[in-house]
Design a protein around this motif. Structure first.
Motif, PDB file in Angstrom:
ATOM      1  N   ARG A 187       0.827  -1.208   0.000  1.00  0.00           N
ATOM      2  CA  ARG A 187       0.000   0.000   0.000  1.00  0.00           C
ATOM      3  C   ARG A 187       0.858   1.252   0.000  1.00  0.00           C
ATOM      4  O   ARG A 187       0.517   2.246  -0.632  1.00  0.00           O
ATOM      5  N   ALA A 204      -1.254  -3.000  -6.247  1.00  0.00           N
ATOM      6  CA  ALA A 204      -2.419  -3.870  -6.097  1.00  0.00           C
ATOM      7  C   ALA A 204      -1.918  -5.310  -6.019  1.00  0.00           C
ATOM      8  O   ALA A 204      -0.767  -5.602  -6.350  1.00  0.00           O
ATOM      9  N   GLY A 250      -7.380  -3.727  -8.373  1.00  0.00           N
ATOM     10  CA  GLY A 250      -7.537  -2.362  -7.901  1.00  0.00           C
ATOM     11  C   GLY A 250      -7.045  -2.090  -6.497  1.00  0.00           C
ATOM     12  O   GLY A 250      -6.943  -0.942  -6.088  1.00  0.00           O
ATOM     13  N   ARG A 251      -6.740  -3.159  -5.729  1.00  0.00           N
ATOM     14  CA  ARG A 251      -6.297  -2.949  -4.345  1.00  0.00           C
ATOM     15  C   ARG A 251      -5.424  -4.111  -3.924  1.00  0.00           C
ATOM     16  O   ARG A 251      -5.287  -5.093  -4.663  1.00  0.00           O
ATOM     17  N   PHE A 252      -4.856  -4.006  -2.725  1.00  0.00           N
ATOM     18  CA  PHE A 252      -4.024  -5.083  -2.194  1.00  0.00           C
ATOM     19  C   PHE A 252      -4.711  -5.681  -0.984  1.00  0.00           C
ATOM     20  O   PHE A 252      -5.172  -4.956  -0.095  1.00  0.00           O
TER      21      PHE A 252
END
Length: 93
Positions: free
Chosen positions: A31, A36, A88-90
């Motif tokens: 982050r 991601a 789109g994210r981790f």
């Protein structure tokens, strides 16, 4: 996360890497680098991760995996270039 400069790598970290906050620390590091992907414990005691983002940031997190958080004892890291999946994210799995 998409773009022509986006790369993806799958990473397998072997050693004493479970029970030492490896996944949580990896998520924090990812982050911080705006990456991601995901990280998970494997039944054999290793940790598997997927990093996706700008090449320098992915390279930096792969280098971090060589030592991991305090308490980890990394014996070996294997990396594989992959096609980005547009994540789109981790997340920790």
């Amino acid at each position: 996360m998409t773009g022509s400069d986006t790369v993806a790598r799958e990473v397998i970290v072997v050693g004493r890497v479970q029970g030492v906050f490896f996944r949580g620390s990896c998520q924090q590091e990812a982050r911080r680098r705006h990456l991601a992907g995901w990280v998970t414990n494997e039944p054999d005691g290793s940790v598997r991760a997927w990093f996706e983002g700008a090449a320098p940031d992915v390279d930096s997190l792969c280098a971090w995996c060589q030592h991991g958080p305090p308490g980890a004892v990394v014996e070996r890291v294997r990396t594989f270039d992959r096609e980005p999946g547009g994540l789109g994210r981790f997340e920790v799995r």
